[in-house]
Structure formats: structure tokens, C-alpha cells
Design a protein around this motif. Structure first.
Motif, PDB file in Angstrom:
ATOM      1  N   ASP A   1       0.800  -1.230   0.000  1.00  0.00           N
ATOM      2  CA  ASP A   1       0.000   0.000   0.000  1.00  0.00           C
ATOM      3  C   ASP A   1       0.831   1.277   0.000  1.00  0.00           C
ATOM      4  O   ASP A   1       0.289   2.370   0.192  1.00  0.00           O
ATOM      5  CB  ASP A   1      -0.974   0.022   1.192  1.00  0.00           C
ATOM      6  N   ARG A   2       2.134   1.166  -0.196  1.00  0.00           N
ATOM      7  CA  ARG A   2       2.959   2.368  -0.275  1.00  0.00           C
ATOM      8  C   ARG A   2       2.843   2.993  -1.666  1.00  0.00           C
ATOM      9  O   ARG A   2       2.674   2.295  -2.658  1.00  0.00           O
ATOM     10  CB  ARG A   2       4.424   2.023   0.015  1.00  0.00           C
ATOM     11  N   THR A   3       2.952   4.302  -1.725  1.00  0.00           N
ATOM     12  CA  THR A   3       2.915   5.017  -2.999  1.00  0.00           C
ATOM     13  C   THR A   3       4.098   5.980  -3.087  1.00  0.00           C
ATOM     14  O   THR A   3       4.702   6.338  -2.059  1.00  0.00           O
ATOM     15  CB  THR A   3       1.597   5.795  -3.180  1.00  0.00           C
TER      16      THR A   3
ATOM     17  N   VAL B   1      12.633  -5.850 -17.202  1.00  0.00           N
ATOM     18  CA  VAL B   1      11.271  -5.865 -16.643  1.00  0.00           C
ATOM     19  C   VAL B   1      10.280  -6.014 -17.794  1.00  0.00           C
ATOM     20  O   VAL B   1      10.482  -5.419 -18.855  1.00  0.00           O
ATOM     21  CB  VAL B   1      10.993  -4.555 -15.865  1.00  0.00           C
ATOM     22  N   ASP B   2       9.211  -6.788 -17.588  1.00  0.00           N
ATOM     23  CA  ASP B   2       8.168  -6.870 -18.609  1.00  0.00           C
ATOM     24  C   ASP B   2       7.656  -5.465 -18.894  1.00  0.00           C
ATOM     25  O   ASP B   2       7.195  -4.771 -17.975  1.00  0.00           O
ATOM     26  CB  ASP B   2       7.025  -7.760 -18.126  1.00  0.00           C
ATOM     27  N   PRO B   3       7.735  -4.988 -20.146  1.00  0.00           N
ATOM     28  CA  PRO B   3       7.471  -3.569 -20.410  1.00  0.00           C
ATOM     29  C   PRO B   3       6.038  -3.127 -20.161  1.00  0.00           C
ATOM     30  O   PRO B   3       5.810  -1.964 -19.816  1.00  0.00           O
ATOM     31  CB  PRO B   3       7.841  -3.409 -21.886  1.00  0.00           C
ATOM     32  N   VAL B   4       5.070  -4.011 -20.317  1.00  0.00           N
ATOM     33  CA  VAL B   4       3.674  -3.639 -20.083  1.00  0.00           C
ATOM     34  C   VAL B   4       3.290  -3.893 -18.632  1.00  0.00           C
ATOM     35  O   VAL B   4       2.757  -2.998 -17.954  1.00  0.00           O
ATOM     36  CB  VAL B   4       2.728  -4.401 -21.034  1.00  0.00           C
ATOM     37  N   ALA B   5       3.577  -5.091 -18.126  1.00  0.00           N
ATOM     38  CA  ALA B   5       3.237  -5.404 -16.736  1.00  0.00           C
ATOM     39  C   ALA B   5       3.990  -4.496 -15.770  1.00  0.00           C
ATOM     40  O   ALA B   5       3.448  -4.053 -14.752  1.00  0.00           O
ATOM     41  CB  ALA B   5       3.547  -6.867 -16.435  1.00  0.00           C
ATOM     42  N   GLY B   6       5.249  -4.180 -16.096  1.00  0.00           N
ATOM     43  CA  GLY B   6       6.024  -3.296 -15.235  1.00  0.00           C
ATOM     44  C   GLY B   6       5.451  -1.892 -15.196  1.00  0.00           C
ATOM     45  O   GLY B   6       5.347  -1.274 -14.134  1.00  0.00           O
ATOM     46  N   ALA B   7       5.068  -1.383 -16.371  1.00  0.00           N
ATOM     47  CA  ALA B   7       4.482  -0.041 -16.413  1.00  0.00           C
ATOM     48  C   ALA B   7       3.148  -0.006 -15.675  1.00  0.00           C
ATOM     49  O   ALA B   7       2.843   0.962 -14.972  1.00  0.00           O
ATOM     50  CB  ALA B   7       4.310   0.404 -17.866  1.00  0.00           C
ATOM     51  N   ALA B   8       2.348  -1.063 -15.832  1.00  0.00           N
ATOM     52  CA  ALA B   8       1.063  -1.112 -15.134  1.00  0.00           C
ATOM     53  C   ALA B   8       1.261  -1.117 -13.625  1.00  0.00           C
ATOM     54  O   ALA B   8       0.528  -0.447 -12.884  1.00  0.00           O
ATOM     55  CB  ALA B   8       0.279  -2.343 -15.576  1.00  0.00           C
ATOM     56  N   LYS B   9       2.275  -1.853 -13.152  1.00  0.00           N
ATOM     57  CA  LYS B   9       2.538  -1.877 -11.712  1.00  0.00           C
ATOM     58  C   LYS B   9       3.044  -0.522 -11.241  1.00  0.00           C
ATOM     59  O   LYS B   9       2.670  -0.048 -10.159  1.00  0.00           O
ATOM     60  CB  LYS B   9       3.547  -2.972 -11.372  1.00  0.00           C
TER      61      LYS B   9
ATOM     62  N   ALA C   1       2.237   2.336 -12.444  1.00  0.00           N
ATOM     63  CA  ALA C   1       1.075   3.226 -12.362  1.00  0.00           C
ATOM     64  C   ALA C   1       0.306   3.013 -11.068  1.00  0.00           C
ATOM     65  O   ALA C   1      -0.194   3.973 -10.467  1.00  0.00           O
ATOM     66  CB  ALA C   1       0.161   2.999 -13.565  1.00  0.00           C
ATOM     67  N   ARG C   2       0.239   1.770 -10.604  1.00  0.00           N
ATOM     68  CA  ARG C   2      -0.523   1.463  -9.377  1.00  0.00           C
ATOM     69  C   ARG C   2       0.137   2.025  -8.127  1.00  0.00           C
ATOM     70  O   ARG C   2      -0.549   2.298  -7.138  1.00  0.00           O
ATOM     71  CB  ARG C   2      -0.704  -0.051  -9.231  1.00  0.00           C
ATOM     72  N   VAL C   3       1.473   2.187  -8.152  1.00  0.00           N
ATOM     73  CA  VAL C   3       2.153   2.661  -6.942  1.00  0.00           C
ATOM     74  C   VAL C   3       2.495   4.148  -7.010  1.00  0.00           C
ATOM     75  O   VAL C   3       3.096   4.683  -6.076  1.00  0.00           O
ATOM     76  CB  VAL C   3       3.433   1.842  -6.650  1.00  0.00           C
ATOM     77  N   LEU C   4       2.107   4.810  -8.088  1.00  0.00           N
ATOM     78  CA  LEU C   4       2.371   6.237  -8.216  1.00  0.00           C
ATOM     79  C   LEU C   4       1.199   7.072  -7.708  1.00  0.00           C
ATOM     80  O   LEU C   4       0.033   6.719  -7.912  1.00  0.00           O
ATOM     81  CB  LEU C   4       2.659   6.594  -9.675  1.00  0.00           C
TER      82      LEU C   4
ATOM     83  N   ARG D   1       5.380  10.196 -11.794  1.00  0.00           N
ATOM     84  CA  ARG D   1       6.102   9.996 -13.062  1.00  0.00           C
ATOM     85  C   ARG D   1       6.866   8.686 -13.062  1.00  0.00           C
ATOM     86  O   ARG D   1       7.549   8.342 -12.085  1.00  0.00           O
ATOM     87  CB  ARG D   1       7.069  11.154 -13.295  1.00  0.00           C
ATOM     88  N   LEU D   2       6.766   7.968 -14.183  1.00  0.00           N
ATOM     89  CA  LEU D   2       7.643   6.840 -14.482  1.00  0.00           C
ATOM     90  C   LEU D   2       8.729   7.332 -15.421  1.00  0.00           C
ATOM     91  O   LEU D   2       8.438   7.964 -16.440  1.00  0.00           O
ATOM     92  CB  LEU D   2       6.850   5.707 -15.139  1.00  0.00           C
ATOM     93  N   ALA D   3       9.987   7.061 -15.079  1.00  0.00           N
ATOM     94  CA  ALA D   3      11.109   7.472 -15.929  1.00  0.00           C
ATOM     95  C   ALA D   3      12.117   6.333 -15.981  1.00  0.00           C
ATOM     96  O   ALA D   3      12.674   5.948 -14.948  1.00  0.00           O
ATOM     97  CB  ALA D   3      11.767   8.745 -15.406  1.00  0.00           C
ATOM     98  N   VAL D   4      12.331   5.788 -17.172  1.00  0.00           N
ATOM     99  CA  VAL D   4      13.295   4.712 -17.359  1.00  0.00           C
ATOM    100  C   VAL D   4      14.376   5.211 -18.298  1.00  0.00           C
ATOM    101  O   VAL D   4      14.091   5.887 -19.287  1.00  0.00           O
ATOM    102  CB  VAL D   4      12.605   3.440 -17.876  1.00  0.00           C
TER     103      VAL D   4
END
Length: 275
Positions: free
Chosen positions: A110-112, A125-133, A135-138, A143-146
Motif C-alpha cells: 500500500d505504499r505510494t 522488466v516486462d514492459p507492459v506489466a512493469g508499467a502497469a505496476k 502506475a498502481r504505486v504512483l 512519473r515513471l522514468a526509465v
């Protein structure tokens, strides 16, 4: 945070994140890894922080904590996640908080966070599953930055490495000739990362950033760097020593060292407003 170049691209034939034996091999020598790997442009660190709603950062594939320490120095509060306990322990010794897990399996409890970052690691990292995860913790506006470095050593050095690899480890996927330059390889990788972010459905339209810089290497500094890459960490000690000796001889032939042009690329997006 594996570096990918024409000399050490992820093995061909499958998506990089499926090659767990390479992805989790970088803890062979954490101290050497931390000393040899280049840092990230200050402008990249500042731009990520400026584009995030706050200072709490999750560093995916944090390795020895190279970028984590840079974010901390710029005012960030960083939690790292890495699948390699050896790398995590080294990072902890430098003051970085780290939890050991592959990002896909990591429990956020439950941390964000204000930003999720990954330096030299998102291709594992799986590019779709990783991005989806991510998004859930942001948090809202997070911002996601790779990001990662593209570089090509001088032709004499690259050719010596390829020849030695074909002689010592001809069955390795790394012995195959690269069809593209590092920048071409990385451009394709970050286009794929942006597409994964887009397909995850949790973000606005991704942006791609570029930072150009250079770094000088002595012979020994470059050999230390090579020894930490995916092309070497899965070899035996004798194989590594033989190949590095061949590359060292090639560097001796062009002088005491060389200056490497680097391009640091990033794919980044903010959480969608309707997410």
C-alpha cells in the motif's frame, strides 16, 4: 542496472526481460560494478524531480545504488528494489534502503511514490506489466522514468572483444555480431519501453529525452567497466580474464585510453489524470 551497448546487448532471440540468468548475474563483484559504472547526467536527475509531484522515489533494479545516491543528493527520498541480494547489500552499505525482489513480484504494501525510476534496468522488466505496476504505486501526477546509456567503444576495441569472444565462448549469444550501433539498439529499446508504457493504459503520452556527454577512460578503467557487463558476468573467471587481456592489448595499441561519447536516453510519462 545493466549497461547495453553494441558490445553487450541483451541476448537476441527473445525479449530481454526473459533472460533472468543475465538479469540476475550482475552481483558477481558489486564493488567493481559500483566503481566502474558511469553516473547519470545531473540534468536528467533534475528533470525527473522537477516533473514529479514530490520527492519520494522508487528505484527499480537499483543495483548498487548509483542513481539512488544521485537522487538522494538532489533531495530525493529513495527506496530501491533489486532481485540480487548481493547488489542490495552493497547499496545498503552506502545508505540506500533496498528490498530484494523482482519488480513484478515486489509487494508495495500500500505504499505510494512520486516517481518510479529505472536506470539501466527496465529492459529486464516486462514492459507492459512493469508499467502497469508502476502506475498502481504512483501518486496522482506521479512519473515513471526509465533511462540508460548508449555507447560504442573505438572500433579497434570492439573488434578485439568480438574476436576474443568468438574464440573463448563461441556458443554464447553475446558472440554474435551486432547488426546495429548502440544508439540504434537503444533507440529501439526505448521506443519499446514507451510503447509498453502506452499499452499499460495508466499514463499519458510518453516522452523521450536525450542527453549527450562524454567520459574518458584509461585502459584499466575500461576493462573494469567491461567486466561488470552482461557479456562477462555469466562467464567463468578464466574466460573473463582471457577476453579482458585481449581487449587490453587492443587499447594499448591505440594509446593509454580513449574518450567515450555517451548518449543517455529516457522514456518517461506521468500518470494519466483519469487513472
Amino acid at each position: 542496472m545493466p549497461t547495453v551497448s553494441r558490445e553487450q546487448s541483451p541476448p537476441p532471440g527473445q525479449e530481454p526481460h526473459r533472460h533472468r540468468e543475465v538479469a540476475e548475474s550482475f552481483g558477481v563483484d558489486p564493488q567493481r560494478y559500483d566503481q566502474a559504472r558511469p553516473r547519470y547526467p545531473d540534468a536528467l536527475i533534475a528533470r525527473i524531480l522537477a516533473g514529479s509531484p514530490g520527492r519520494e522515489i522508487l528505484d527499480v533494479g537499483c543495483g548498487t545504488g548509483i542513481e539512488a545516491r544521485q537522487f538522494r543528493a538532489a533531495g530525493g527520498i529513495v527506496l530501491g528494489v533489486d532481485p540480487d541480494a548481493r547488489m542490495a547489500e552493497f547499496a545498503r552499505q552506502t545508505g540506500v534502503m533496498v528490498e530484494v525482489a523482482a519488480f513484478e513480484d515486489w509487494d508495495p504494501r500500500d505504499r505510494t511514490f512520486d516517481a518510479v525510476v529505472a536506470g539501466q534496468a527496465w529492459h529486464w522488466v516486462d514492459p507492459v506489466a512493469g508499467a502497469a505496476k508502476a502506475a498502481r504505486v504512483l501518486r496522482p501526477g506521479g512519473r515513471l522514468a526509465v533511462f540508460g546509456h548508449a555507447f560504442d567503444a573505438p572500433a579497434e576495441v570492439t573488434d578485439a572483444l568480438a574476436a576474443a569472444y568468438r574464440r573463448i565462448a563461441p556458443d554464447s549469444p553475446f558472440a554474435r555480431a551486432a547488426a546495429r550501433s548502440a544508439l540504434e539498439t537503444y533507440a529501439a529499446m526505448f521506443a519499446a519501453a514507451a510503447d509498453g508504457i502506452r499499452r499499460s493504459g495508466g499514463f499519458g503520452e510518453p516522452e523521450q529525452w536525450r542527453f549527450d556527454w562524454e567520459q574518458s577512460y584509461t585502459r584499466d578503467q575500461w576493462l573494469d567497466h567491461l567486466a561488470t557487463t552482461g557479456a562477462f558476468t555469466t562467464l567463468t573467471p578464466d574466460q573473463r580474464a582471457t577476453i579482458l587481456d585481449s581487449v587490453g592489448t587492443a587499447i594499448d595499441g591505440i594509446g593509454d585510453g580513449f574518450t567515450m561519447p555517451y548518449v543517455t536516453l529516457a522514456a518517461t510519462a506521468a500518470v494519466a489524470t483519469d487513472h
